[in-house]
Design a protein around this motif. Structure first.
Motif, PDB file in Angstrom:
ATOM      1  N   SER A 290     -46.703  25.433  -0.056  1.00 27.86           N
ATOM      2  CA  SER A 290     -45.709  24.329  -0.749  1.00 27.86           C
ATOM      3  C   SER A 290     -44.517  25.211   0.821  1.00 27.86           C
ATOM      4  CB  SER A 290     -45.564  24.705  -2.268  1.00 27.86           C
ATOM      5  OG  SER A 290     -44.876  26.299  -1.979  1.00 27.86           O
ATOM      6  N   ASP A 322     -39.159  21.989   2.799  1.00 23.14           N
ATOM      7  CA  ASP A 322     -39.529  23.199   1.715  1.00 23.14           C
ATOM      8  C   ASP A 322     -40.016  21.852   0.566  1.00 23.14           C
ATOM      9  OD1 ASP A 322     -39.474  23.609  -1.643  1.00 23.14           O
ATOM     10  OD2 ASP A 322     -37.753  23.529  -1.718  1.00 23.14           O
ATOM     11  N   GLU A 324     -41.728  21.184  -2.194  1.00 25.51           N
ATOM     12  CA  GLU A 324     -42.380  20.689  -3.319  1.00 25.51           C
ATOM     13  C   GLU A 324     -41.106  19.742  -3.684  1.00 25.51           C
ATOM     14  OE1 GLU A 324     -43.488  22.686  -5.807  1.00 25.51           O
ATOM     15  OE2 GLU A 324     -44.230  25.200  -4.776  1.00 25.51           O
ATOM     16  N   GLY A 325     -42.032  19.447  -4.802  1.00 20.40           N
ATOM     17  CA  GLY A 325     -41.619  17.759  -5.771  1.00 20.40           C
ATOM     18  C   GLY A 325     -42.761  16.555  -5.555  1.00 20.40           C
ATOM     19  N   ASP A 326     -41.923  15.913  -6.219  1.00 19.51           N
ATOM     20  CA  ASP A 326     -42.894  14.221  -5.973  1.00 19.51           C
ATOM     21  C   ASP A 326     -42.320  13.163  -5.388  1.00 19.51           C
ATOM     22  OD1 ASP A 326     -44.993  15.800  -7.404  1.00 19.51           O
ATOM     23  OD2 ASP A 326     -43.883  14.886 -10.016  1.00 19.51           O
ATOM     24  N   ARG A 327     -41.174  13.539  -5.204  1.00 22.49           N
ATOM     25  CA  ARG A 327     -40.410  12.399  -4.554  1.00 22.49           C
ATOM     26  C   ARG A 327     -40.080  13.039  -2.387  1.00 22.49           C
ATOM     27  NH1 ARG A 327     -36.631   8.864  -6.293  1.00 22.49           N
ATOM     28  NH2 ARG A 327     -35.058  10.465  -5.291  1.00 22.49           N
ATOM     29  N   ASP A 330     -37.115  13.329  -1.023  1.00 26.26           N
ATOM     30  CA  ASP A 330     -36.173  14.267  -1.802  1.00 26.26           C
ATOM     31  C   ASP A 330     -36.539  15.745  -0.104  1.00 26.26           C
ATOM     32  OD1 ASP A 330     -35.012  13.180  -3.985  1.00 26.26           O
ATOM     33  OD2 ASP A 330     -36.528  14.065  -4.735  1.00 26.26           O
ATOM     34  N   VAL A 331     -38.150  15.720  -0.078  1.00 23.16           N
ATOM     35  CA  VAL A 331     -38.624  16.167   1.107  1.00 23.16           C
ATOM     36  C   VAL A 331     -37.711  16.086   2.234  1.00 23.16           C
ATOM     37  CG1 VAL A 331     -41.012  17.094   2.429  1.00 23.16           C
ATOM     38  CG2 VAL A 331     -40.772  16.436  -0.425  1.00 23.16           C
ATOM     39  N   ARG A 334     -34.264  16.794   2.773  1.00 27.27           N
ATOM     40  CA  ARG A 334     -34.406  18.546   2.994  1.00 27.27           C
ATOM     41  C   ARG A 334     -34.335  19.589   3.983  1.00 27.27           C
ATOM     42  NH1 ARG A 334     -36.806  19.298  -2.337  1.00 27.27           N
ATOM     43  NH2 ARG A 334     -38.377  19.672  -1.864  1.00 27.27           N
TER      44      ARG A 334
END
Length: 470
Positions: A290, A322, A324-327, A330-331, A334
């Motif tokens: 992840s 990171d 993590e997450g579906d969008r 957003d990755v 980050r």
């Protein structure tokens, strides 16, 4: 092909000096030692096309001026009695240059290729300055191309670009009989070494040490686990039972060049962060992780005093993405934030980081493999908004049409890591992505597949962004 005429040309600088090696110089020294007996592995060649003005002698005078201005080009390296690496700046000396006369039926590209091939197998002696060689290609007595080969101890890519620009400006002055323009004020490597030992420098090194400790504590053990049925170690570990065989391929893509600014604006990040996000997602997916920790190459030139410095300042700094997450946006955000923090910690003591790797291995009972590098060497790869770039409207049809022009082919790029990705935009309107990988991690066909997957994913994301109307 005509044979070159060799010249030994004197140079004179402003001083001689002895100082401890900088952090970047020690890091490169360690990398060079790792590649022995191939002592020329970290020779770097660069070249610049010239307008055909002046003479070869004018250009030799320009080269001598460069050595006088930039102490790194006339610096040798040796161990002090206590074992520490020392840089020794020579005030005077001689450098080697070759003049190639291009005759009928010949071209400068062939001459350059022959010279580069020879330089790749012509190691420098680190203790004997200067760690640079030059070449000139002339047509009817006028220079049309200048090349320089340096040890990576002496200069990084940003420095070579500065030298190429300076060669053009100095030759222009010489060919018209004007004085050389003054050198850009910049910090020399000797002063950089003392800065690193100043209170401010030591504070930066302490901060970077803490940063590296956090990165290693959270890093996955490897991004390329042992394949089922291989019976061997994961690529990059010392226990590998088979010798490393590496393969490089390059993807040349108009589609990537179109997609990157669309996504950078849509996700509100840099185009470099867009690429890194997609690459990190693929690596994390392969590892079943992840998060993805790899090394970014940073120029370490945020300090205004270093922006005109010709020296090896670059470093490889760890960054954890990171996933993590579906969008995906957003990755990407980050990743952009993580890169900003990583670049701020680009100045670090390489020996202390080696100690941290060893301490982490003892704590975990297994080594941490960070033999994965992401190197965006484009001169400009920031946020479109920050640069004022108003990207033209791109349609999904434009992206798919551009994909038809994509070419993936083997490449001569060499590196010593398990996974090393380089991004360049030398050809206007195109992006080149070059991947060099250990075949125990990615086979040659998988290297090509990885590149195609990166392009396909970028285009799909860009199509969705275009459909959103943003």
């Amino acid at each position: 092909m005509a044979l070159p005429v060799s010249h030994r040309v004197p140079f004179r600088g402003r001083r001689t000096a002895v100082a401890p090696a900088t952090c970047a110089q020690r890091h490169m020294w360690n990398l060079i030692q790792r590649q022995l007996p191939d002592a020329a592995f970290y020779n770097v060649c660069h070249w610049v096309d010239l307008p055909g003005r002046g003479t070869a002698q004018d250009l030799l005078a320009v080269f001598a001026e460069l050595l006088g201005r930039h102490e790194s080009l006339r610096t040798g390296f040796s161990r002090a009695p206590d074992g520490t690496l020392v840089q020794r700046v020579a005030e005077t000396g001689w450098f080697e240059a070759e003049v190639w006369a291009i005759g009928p039926g010949e071209d400068k590209e062939s001459v350059l290729h022959a010279w580069r091939l020879r330089m790749r197998h012509s190691p420098f002696e680190p203790a004997r300055a200067p760690l640079v060689r030059f070449m000139v290609a002339v047509v009817d007595g006028a220079p049309v191309l200048a090349g320089f080969c340096v040890s990576h101890l002496a200069a990084d890519l940003a420095s070579l670009r500065l030298l190429a620009d300076e060669v053009t400006r100095l030759l222009d002055a010489a060919s018209f009989g004007r004085p050389f323009p003054p050198a850009v004020p910049s910090r020399q490597p000797v002063e950089q070494a003392w800065f690193e030992r100043s209170p401010r420098g030591r504070a930066l090194l302490r901060r970077a040490h803490a940063y590296w400790r956090r990165q290693l504590a959270s890093a996955p053990a490897t991004l390329f686990p042992v394949r089922d049925g291989t019976g061997g170690q994961s690529a990059g570990t010392d226990g590998a039972s088979t010798a490393a065989v590496r393969h490089s391929a390059a993807l040349d893509s108009r589609a990537v060049a179109l997609a990157l600014p669309v996504l950078a604006r849509h996700w509100r990040v840099s185009t470099s962060a867009v690429l890194l996000t997609v690459v990190a997602q693929f690596l994390g997916r392969r590892a079943g992780s992840s998060s993805c920790t790899l090394r970014l190459l940073t120029a370490n030139r945020a300090d205004p005093e270093l922006r005109g410095t010709v020296a090896n300042l670059h470093a490889e700094v760890a960054v954890t993405i990171d996933l993590e997450g579906d969008r995906v946006e957003d990755v990407a955000r980050r990743a952009f934030a993580a890169c900003t923090t990583a670049y701020a910690n680009g100045l670090y003591d390489p020996d202390e980081v080696t100690d941290l790797f060893e301490a982490t291995t003892r704590e975990r009972g297994a080594p941490v493999d960070l033999s994965y590098c992401f190197n965006d060497i484009r001169a400009g790869h920031g946020s479109p908004e920050a640069s004022g770039d108003r990207t033209r409207l791109v349609s999904g049809a434009d992206l798919r049409t551009a994909m038809a022009d994509t070419v993936v082919a083997s490449h001569e790029f060499e590196e010593g890591e398990t996974f090393f990705l380089v991004i360049d935009d030398e050809e206007p309107g195109w992006i080149r992505v070059v991947l060099n990988a250990d075949s125990r991690a990615l086979t040659p066909s998988e290297v090509r597949g990885f590149l195609y997957d990166v392009e396909r994913t970028l285009v799909e994301h860009a199509e969705h962004a275009v459909a959103d109307g943003r």
